[in-house]
Design a protein around this motif. Structure first.
Motif, mmCIF file in Angstrom:
data_model
loop_
_atom_site.group_PDB
_atom_site.id
_atom_site.type_symbol
_atom_site.label_atom_id
_atom_site.label_comp_id
_atom_site.label_asym_id
_atom_site.label_seq_id
_atom_site.Cartn_x
_atom_site.Cartn_y
_atom_site.Cartn_z
ATOM 1 N N LEU A 235 0.824 -1.207 0.000
ATOM 2 C CA LEU A 235 0.000 0.000 0.000
ATOM 3 C C LEU A 235 0.860 1.258 0.000
ATOM 4 O O LEU A 235 0.565 2.238 -0.699
ATOM 5 C CB LEU A 235 -0.923 -0.001 1.219
ATOM 6 C CG LEU A 235 -2.096 -0.981 1.173
ATOM 7 C CD1 LEU A 235 -2.816 -1.010 2.513
ATOM 8 C CD2 LEU A 235 -3.056 -0.608 0.058
ATOM 9 N N ASP A 236 1.942 1.242 0.759
ATOM 10 C CA ASP A 236 2.828 2.404 0.795
ATOM 11 C C ASP A 236 3.462 2.631 -0.570
ATOM 12 O O ASP A 236 3.536 3.767 -1.065
ATOM 13 C CB ASP A 236 3.906 2.190 1.855
ATOM 14 C CG ASP A 236 4.702 3.460 2.147
ATOM 15 O OD1 ASP A 236 4.245 4.557 1.737
ATOM 16 O OD2 ASP A 236 5.766 3.372 2.783
ATOM 17 N N ALA A 237 3.914 1.548 -1.202
ATOM 18 C CA ALA A 237 4.551 1.669 -2.519
ATOM 19 C C ALA A 237 3.562 2.183 -3.562
ATOM 20 O O ALA A 237 3.905 3.037 -4.392
ATOM 21 C CB ALA A 237 5.125 0.319 -2.945
ATOM 22 N N GLN B 185 -8.395 0.793 -0.578
ATOM 23 C CA GLN B 185 -9.096 -0.101 -1.507
ATOM 24 C C GLN B 185 -8.767 0.199 -2.962
ATOM 25 O O GLN B 185 -8.724 -0.713 -3.795
ATOM 26 C CB GLN B 185 -10.602 -0.050 -1.277
ATOM 27 C CG GLN B 185 -11.237 1.312 -1.315
ATOM 28 C CD GLN B 185 -12.701 1.264 -0.919
ATOM 29 O OE1 GLN B 185 -13.542 0.791 -1.690
ATOM 30 N NE2 GLN B 185 -12.997 1.714 0.295
ATOM 31 N N ASN B 186 -8.504 1.459 -3.304
ATOM 32 C CA ASN B 186 -8.168 1.774 -4.699
ATOM 33 C C ASN B 186 -6.874 1.097 -5.112
ATOM 34 O O ASN B 186 -6.745 0.585 -6.237
ATOM 35 C CB ASN B 186 -8.047 3.286 -4.882
ATOM 36 C CG ASN B 186 -9.380 3.989 -4.704
ATOM 37 O OD1 ASN B 186 -10.439 3.398 -4.919
ATOM 38 N ND2 ASN B 186 -9.332 5.256 -4.308
ATOM 39 N N GLN B 187 -5.894 1.113 -4.215
ATOM 40 C CA GLN B 187 -4.616 0.476 -4.529
ATOM 41 C C GLN B 187 -4.712 -1.050 -4.472
ATOM 42 O O GLN B 187 -4.083 -1.748 -5.272
ATOM 43 C CB GLN B 187 -3.538 0.948 -3.537
ATOM 44 C CG GLN B 187 -3.126 2.401 -3.679
ATOM 45 C CD GLN B 187 -4.127 3.354 -3.062
ATOM 46 O OE1 GLN B 187 -4.789 3.005 -2.086
ATOM 47 N NE2 GLN B 187 -4.256 4.541 -3.644
ATOM 48 N N LEU B 188 -5.511 -1.565 -3.557
ATOM 49 C CA LEU B 188 -5.596 -3.014 -3.382
ATOM 50 C C LEU B 188 -6.179 -3.711 -4.604
ATOM 51 O O LEU B 188 -5.835 -4.865 -4.898
ATOM 52 C CB LEU B 188 -6.436 -3.350 -2.136
ATOM 53 C CG LEU B 188 -5.738 -3.139 -0.791
ATOM 54 C CD1 LEU B 188 -6.725 -3.265 0.355
ATOM 55 C CD2 LEU B 188 -4.603 -4.138 -0.605
ATOM 56 N N PHE B 189 -7.062 -3.035 -5.310
ATOM 57 C CA PHE B 189 -7.692 -3.677 -6.461
ATOM 58 C C PHE B 189 -7.090 -3.208 -7.783
ATOM 59 O O PHE B 189 -7.610 -3.490 -8.854
ATOM 60 C CB PHE B 189 -9.204 -3.413 -6.450
ATOM 61 C CG PHE B 189 -9.885 -3.991 -5.234
ATOM 62 C CD1 PHE B 189 -9.425 -5.161 -4.653
ATOM 63 C CD2 PHE B 189 -10.977 -3.365 -4.671
ATOM 64 C CE1 PHE B 189 -10.049 -5.695 -3.533
ATOM 65 C CE2 PHE B 189 -11.602 -3.893 -3.553
ATOM 66 C CZ PHE B 189 -11.137 -5.061 -2.979
ATOM 67 N N ASP B 190 -5.968 -2.476 -7.704
ATOM 68 C CA ASP B 190 -5.307 -1.956 -8.894
ATOM 69 C C ASP B 190 -4.260 -2.944 -9.392
ATOM 70 O O ASP B 190 -3.087 -2.633 -9.547
ATOM 71 C CB ASP B 190 -4.657 -0.602 -8.565
ATOM 72 C CG ASP B 190 -4.058 0.061 -9.794
ATOM 73 O OD1 ASP B 190 -4.488 -0.277 -10.908
ATOM 74 O OD2 ASP B 190 -3.144 0.901 -9.623
ATOM 75 N N ILE C 19 -7.578 -10.301 0.778
ATOM 76 C CA ILE C 19 -8.715 -9.484 0.366
ATOM 77 C C ILE C 19 -8.874 -9.676 -1.136
ATOM 78 O O ILE C 19 -7.938 -9.399 -1.901
ATOM 79 C CB ILE C 19 -8.458 -7.988 0.664
ATOM 80 C CG1 ILE C 19 -8.079 -7.788 2.136
ATOM 81 C CG2 ILE C 19 -9.658 -7.137 0.288
ATOM 82 C CD1 ILE C 19 -7.473 -6.429 2.433
ATOM 83 N N LEU C 20 -10.013 -10.147 -1.591
ATOM 84 C CA LEU C 20 -10.254 -10.370 -3.009
ATOM 85 C C LEU C 20 -11.586 -9.754 -3.428
ATOM 86 O O LEU C 20 -12.592 -9.896 -2.720
ATOM 87 C CB LEU C 20 -10.267 -11.865 -3.331
ATOM 88 C CG LEU C 20 -8.919 -12.606 -3.231
ATOM 89 C CD1 LEU C 20 -9.137 -14.098 -3.424
ATOM 90 C CD2 LEU C 20 -7.922 -12.058 -4.247
ATOM 91 N N LYS C 21 -11.575 -9.093 -4.588
ATOM 92 C CA LYS C 21 -12.809 -8.548 -5.161
ATOM 93 C C LYS C 21 -13.333 -9.523 -6.201
ATOM 94 O O LYS C 21 -12.611 -9.921 -7.122
ATOM 95 C CB LYS C 21 -12.530 -7.188 -5.801
ATOM 96 C CG LYS C 21 -13.770 -6.542 -6.401
ATOM 97 C CD LYS C 21 -13.434 -5.197 -7.031
ATOM 98 C CE LYS C 21 -14.663 -4.574 -7.673
ATOM 99 N NZ LYS C 21 -14.332 -3.289 -8.344
ATOM 100 N N ILE C 22 -14.574 -9.912 -6.036
ATOM 101 C CA ILE C 22 -15.216 -10.849 -6.958
ATOM 102 C C ILE C 22 -16.576 -10.263 -7.328
ATOM 103 O O ILE C 22 -17.487 -10.204 -6.483
ATOM 104 C CB ILE C 22 -15.377 -12.239 -6.334
ATOM 105 C CG1 ILE C 22 -14.006 -12.764 -5.883
ATOM 106 C CG2 ILE C 22 -16.038 -13.201 -7.309
ATOM 107 C CD1 ILE C 22 -14.079 -13.988 -5.004
ATOM 108 N N ASP C 23 -16.700 -9.800 -8.585
ATOM 109 C CA ASP C 23 -17.913 -9.118 -9.052
ATOM 110 C C ASP C 23 -18.238 -7.939 -8.128
ATOM 111 O O ASP C 23 -17.440 -7.020 -8.023
ATOM 112 C CB ASP C 23 -19.077 -10.111 -9.147
ATOM 113 C CG ASP C 23 -18.797 -11.207 -10.161
ATOM 114 O OD1 ASP C 23 -18.097 -10.916 -11.154
ATOM 115 O OD2 ASP C 23 -19.237 -12.339 -9.944
#
Length: 681
Positions: free
Chosen positions: A527-529, A635-640, A656-660
């Motif tokens: 996240l920092d990077a 969250q913006n960085q995690l799903f990027d 943490i995973l985004k699915i649909d």
């Protein structure tokens, strides 16, 4: 006998409100009203101002007059600096300029006219236990001794006043405070027998060395005359200096030891039995010590030598030792129970010095054969060591390595270095008490033995001891027994499913039992990077402890590849490298991580080591709620990324995973697909 009239004469002042009571007897004195219960007791009412002047600090005992109830009746005399008005009953009073000075004056007069034996003892450890054992052994003689562990200068003056009751024997425990440069209380006490129970590392935050400590402690011998009896521990540090100091004041110097056959009294056999020790000495005495501590055996030898010089029936009096009521939390055996098991705690959290901690470990070892369950040592730090902290704690390493413990649990920063030095033991360091408490609950099985030892200040460890019973009763076992950390992973399996359309958590499982044995460091660095400006650099991998044939020194990797590696269980060498790229120093990295933990209110054990990998010696953990907080934050960085999330963990999968339109946040799953199945099903 002391009467109101004689006390007024000693203090050279007027007796007020005492018409017809001048000859009333006073045989006790107190400066805390809660201990006054008799009309033969005088209350010394010390003002708050006098306490401040005497103690040289602002935190003082409550003002004496303010302690006196308006309707007080069970009291013989009030010695006060300000006349007490509006009492319901007429109580004799003496008004003095300074109540502390008045107490000293009374103490000196009463001691001068007391002719029964006086025993004074001191030591870095063992002084309270020795006093209690001696007082128990002297029953049924009337013994005047310190109340609790009140052994400072002011407490000693008070207890000298109590000699007004003319007890058969007086036993005074004296602290370093009573022997320091403000004045040697031994010269006031003038004991017939003076004892030093041991020299240890207590007080090193204010005193430079144990050599200085022995110089202070040996001042107790200065109160003896040439016919006095000096007794010292031949097993302690600087015992030669104790002998030398004692010999300058008296020709009667005696030594006791558990191992030195040249001592005046020494043990020929120390036989552990369950929850006690049977002792045989060179002079034929056999007795039971009501403790399992080698230190307590030493204390019993001090008692034996003292009894010899008091002219009592030694064999008869030694039988009383087994009845000694020692302080709570002084190698105290107490049962602890869960729903299905019963175990034993050896609680020694009253305080700690290095000798006392080594003594506790030795006591634990002697008792281990009598218990069939796990043998566990749980430790908190030795406090009040100043610049000597690391050196003193390092001396625990050999004894921990040679201990009978199956598991060793340590908390507080000074013990972290100890844990890393200990070899060949299942030993773990904890950042906080809650995680240690949870692991203790798992490790305590039927007929387990658990040693709990620490100081009482600068550590939360005593709370672990006090909360253990309640935690055990509420601890839910999984029903399976396995290796400690494998069980922690299994029991920590949990998930949350967050609906992005409703912005609600729609499903959750084991949320409050969620836990891991790995840390969040890779996700924190990721996240920092991502929040920094992207680089086009090519990174050359440096030499790290975890380099191997795949991730080796000199390997080339792009900045983006290095950062994205954090999203899928990165190799530790890559985590080392990213931390090196992000932070100029180790301290800068720690500062960033700690600030983020504080800002997001994460559990304080989420990032104990640099890479986040599991290490038995450094216990870390995080929960689905910690992951949830990170997701809300970044969250913006995690799903990027192509993965649409991050997953880490070699001991269970956590991430943490985004699915649909859903996000699953999870710990302890067997695989990523197993987590995804909860969303797609």
């Amino acid at each position: 006998m002391y009467t109101l009239e004689t006390i007024a004469q000693i203090l050279d002042t007027e007796l007020l409100d005492a018409q017809g009571k001048e000859q009333n007897k006073i045989d006790d004195f107190e400066y805390q009203m809660l201990h006054v219960h008799s009309k033969s007791t005088a209350f010394i009412s010390i003002s708050e101002t006098s306490w401040k002047q005497y103690l040289k600090k602002s935190k003082v005992m409550k003002d004496g007059n303010a302690q006196i109830p308006q309707d007080v009746s069970e009291i013989g005399l009030i010695i006060t600096e300000t006349y007490v008005e509006d009492l319901k009953h007429q109580i004799p009073q003496i008004v003095v300029k300074n109540a502390i000075k008045a107490m000293k004056r009374l103490a000196l007069h009463i001691r001068k006219h007391y002719h029964n034996p006086v025993i004074a003892l001191t030591g870095s450890m063992g002084k309270s236990s020795t006093r209690l054992m001696l007082s128990a052994a002297l029953q049924p003689y009337q013994v005047q001794q310190n109340r609790g562990n009140s052994n400072t200068r002011s407490a000693i003056y008070l207890h000298m006043c109590k000699l007004a009751s003319n007890p058969d024997i007086a036993v005074f425990e004296t602290s370093l405070n009573a022997l320091n440069n403000r004045g040697n209380m031994a010269e006031v006490l003038k004991p017939q027998i003076a004892i030093v129970t041991g020299i240890g590392s207590a007080h090193l935050s204010t005193i430079g060395s144990t050599e200085e400590i022995v110089a202070f402690k040996s001042r107790i011998f200065a109160g003896l005359n040439q016919e006095g009896i000096a007794i010292y521990n031949g097993d302690t540090l600087h015992q030669d200096k104790l002998k030398q100091a004692a010999s300058t004041y008296t020709k009667h110097v005696y030594c006791y030891s558990t191992k030195d056959a040249t001592a005046d009294t020494y043990t020929t056999q120390i036989k552990p039995v369950k929850k006690a020790v049977e002792v045989t000495t060179n002079d034929g005495y056999q007795f039971e010590v009501p403790s399992v501590s080698k230190g307590m055996v030493e204390n019993a030898l001090a008692v034996l030598l003292t009894l010899k010089h008091l002219g009592v029936d030694v064999s008869h009096q030694l039988k009383q030792l087994a009845q000694t009521q020692l302080f709570k939390k002084v190698l105290e055996f107490r049962p602890v129970k869960s729903k299905n098991e019963e175990a034993t705690v050896l609680d020694d959290t009253h305080n700690a010095s290095l000798p006392a901690m080594l003594n506790a470990i030795d006591a634990f070892n002697s008792q281990a054969p009598f218990f069939k369950g796990h043998k566990v040592i749980a430790l908190g730090q030795i406090s009040d060591l100043g610049e000597q902290t690391d050196r003193v704690h390092a001396e625990l390493v050999p004894d921990l390595e040679q201990s009978e413990a199956d598991y060793i649990l340590c908390m507080d920063q000074p013990l972290r270095k100890v844990v890393n030095k200990v070899k060949g033991k299942h030993i773990t360091w904890y950042h906080n008490k809650d995680l240690m408490l949870k692991d203790l609950c798992y490790l305590i099985n039927q007929d387990a033995l658990v040693l709990m030892k620490s100081s009482v200040t600068q550590t939360e460890f005593p709370k672990v001891a006090s909360q253990l019973q309640n935690a055990l009763l509420h601890y839910e076992r999984s029903g399976k027994d396995g290796k400690h950390f494998e069980a922690a992973v299994r029991q920590g399996r949990a998930y949350l499913i967050y609906n992005l359309e409703t912005n609600q958590i729609e499903t959750q499982s084991n949320r409050y039992g969620s836990a891991t044995i790995e840390g969040l460091a890779p996700i924190i660095y990721y996240l920092d990077a991502k929040q920094r400006k992207a680089k086009n650099d090519t990174i050359t991998l440096k030499q790290w402890p975890t380099n191997n044939q795949t991730y080796y020194e000199g390997m080339k990797i792009s900045w983006d590849e290095l950062v994205e590696a954090m999203t899928d269980t990165p190799h530790p060498s890559l985590v080392y490298q990213l931390a090196h790229e992000l932070y100029p120093t180790h301290q800068a990295r720690k500062h960033y991580v700690q600030q983020l933990i504080k800002e997001l209110k994460l559990s304080d054990s989420v990032a104990i080591n640099l890479t986040g990998r599991f290490r038995m010696k450094e216990r870390q953990t995080f929960s689905v709620d910690d992951l949830l907080a990170l997701w809300v934050y970044g969250q913006n960085q995690l799903f990027d990324n192509a993965k649409k999330g991050v997953v880490i963990g070699e001991y269970g999968r956590h991430g943490i995973l985004k699915i649909d339109h859903s996000v699953i946040i999870f710990t302890g799953f067997e695989s990523d697909d197993a987590a995804k199945a909860y969303v797609t099903s």
